[in-house]
Write a protein that holds these residues in place. Structure first.
Motif, PDB file in Angstrom:
ATOM      1  N   GLU A  29       1.581  -0.797   6.671  1.00  0.00           N
ATOM      2  CA  GLU A  29       1.887  -2.060   7.630  1.00  0.00           C
ATOM      3  C   GLU A  29       3.068  -1.600   8.168  1.00  0.00           C
ATOM      4  OE1 GLU A  29       1.585  -5.165   4.913  1.00  0.00           O
ATOM      5  OE2 GLU A  29       3.659  -5.196   4.683  1.00  0.00           O
ATOM      6  N   HIS A  31       7.217  -2.051   9.274  1.00  0.00           N
ATOM      7  CA  HIS A  31       8.063  -2.582   8.294  1.00  0.00           C
ATOM      8  C   HIS A  31       9.288  -2.662   9.361  1.00  0.00           C
ATOM      9  CE1 HIS A  31       6.022  -2.456   4.692  1.00  0.00           C
ATOM     10  NE2 HIS A  31       6.989  -3.225   4.048  1.00  0.00           N
ATOM     11  N   THR A  39       6.314   2.292   3.721  1.00  0.00           N
ATOM     12  CA  THR A  39       7.210   1.719   2.978  1.00  0.00           C
ATOM     13  C   THR A  39       6.565   1.175   1.651  1.00  0.00           C
ATOM     14  OG1 THR A  39       8.926   1.114   4.748  1.00  0.00           O
ATOM     15  CG2 THR A  39       9.117  -0.375   2.758  1.00  0.00           C
ATOM     16  N   ASP A  40       5.960   0.274   1.559  1.00  0.00           N
ATOM     17  CA  ASP A  40       5.496  -0.227   0.469  1.00  0.00           C
ATOM     18  C   ASP A  40       4.619   0.627  -0.664  1.00  0.00           C
ATOM     19  OD1 ASP A  40       6.271  -2.746   1.330  1.00  0.00           O
ATOM     20  OD2 ASP A  40       4.370  -3.696   1.758  1.00  0.00           O
ATOM     21  N   ALA A 109       3.814  -3.141  -4.700  1.00  0.00           N
ATOM     22  CA  ALA A 109       4.826  -3.319  -3.807  1.00  0.00           C
ATOM     23  C   ALA A 109       4.750  -4.151  -2.545  1.00  0.00           C
ATOM     24  CB  ALA A 109       5.460  -1.858  -3.434  1.00  0.00           C
ATOM     25  N   GLU A 160      14.110  -3.591   0.831  1.00  0.00           N
ATOM     26  CA  GLU A 160      13.414  -2.479   1.233  1.00  0.00           C
ATOM     27  C   GLU A 160      14.038  -1.242   2.033  1.00  0.00           C
ATOM     28  OE1 GLU A 160       8.746  -4.323   1.114  1.00  0.00           O
ATOM     29  OE2 GLU A 160       9.910  -4.559   2.910  1.00  0.00           O
TER      30      GLU A 160
HETATM   31 ZN   LIG Z   1       7.096  -3.954   2.350  1.00  0.00          ZN
END
Ligand SMILES: [Zn+2]
Length: 259
Positions: A29, A31, A39-40, A109, A160
């Motif tokens: 998604e 970021h 990222t996550d 995350a 992050e």
């Molecule tokens: Zn994130």
């Protein structure tokens, strides 16, 4: 050990000796303008690998697309609907249980997955299949995260950014950090829409025009390394605690009677 890299006789030996699995979960998604959509799931996978390396427990393939419909207005964001995600993760753990796993650490995350992983954990325990706990790195070291940055943010902020600068610096647009701050929600508390105690938004874009929160210019790879190591200590301890429990301790309590 990473399940996907191992051959089955080695996995057979693992399941004879151990019954814990580490399951990384993230999202794909937006970021902000400065961080990758990965990222996550990059963060979750790095913690999963680190924990597997430190403890010897099995890390299984990462769930890379999560519950992210609230980021849909930003190009590229991928998501699955919440009921589909819950059923998918439940089925995935039931598959692991078939091989002998009865305790799972969801190394998660993405905040949008939390309530759904809790629900999956409840289903699995109520059915006596497995005991699964949801873990998020920043929740394991709240004081350190708070102290690290003046303007933190729940999403695409300095914490992050620092982790991705540490893990995958090639994917960070350092030249867009100021843009991420100035075009986003630098003060998340002032930006997140509420009215008389109700949240009056559903989508991230309603609170942050570019999808970032907090001040990512405060991030650095050094801070990312420090946070990663501290949270990894917590995850390692959690895995060892869970592995040491007797199954009877983990099962759902019996119904209460008056006798
Ligand atoms: Zn994130």
């Amino acid at each position: 050990m990473h399940l996907a890299d191992a051959a089955w006789p080695d996995l057979e030996a693992y399941f004879e000796a151990e019954s814990l699995a580490i399951v990384p979960l993230g999202s794909t998604e937006q970021h902000g303008p400065h961080l990758p959509l990965a990222t996550d799931h990059l963060i979750a996978e790095a913690f999963g690998d680190e924990a597997a390396e430190r403890t010897g427990y099995l890390r299984v393939p990462t769930v890379r697309v999560g519950v992210s419909p609230h980021h849909r207005q930003f190009p590229g964001t991928a998501w699955v609907d919440a009921p589909v995600f819950r059923d998918y993760v439940e089925s995935y753990v039931r598959n692991l249980a078939y091989h002998g796993i009865d305790r799972v650490v969801f190394v998660n995350a993405h905040g949008g997955n939390v309530q759904h992983l809790r629900e999956v954990g409840r289903r699995l325990r109520d059915d006596d299949v497995a005991y699964a706990v949801e873990w998020m790195w920043n929740e394991s070291i709240p004081d350190l995260v708070d102290d690290a940055f003046e303007q933190n943010g729940p999403h695409a902020g300095p914490k992050e950014t620092a982790l991705i600068q540490h893990l995958r610096p090639d994917l960070v647009h350092d030249e867009r950090l100021a843009e991420a701050r100035d075009g986003g929600a630098v003060d998340p508390e002032a930006s997140i829409r509420t009215r008389n105690g109700a949240a009056t938004f559903y989508d991230t874009v309603e609170n942050s025009p570019n999808g970032a929160f907090g001040d990512p210019t405060a991030a650095s790879a050094e801070k990312g390394a420090e946070l990663f190591d501290a949270a990894s200590d917590q995850l390692e301890a959690l895995c060892e605690w869970l592995a040491d429990r007797e199954w009877a301790e983990l099962r759902a309590p019996e119904r209460v009677t008056s006798e």
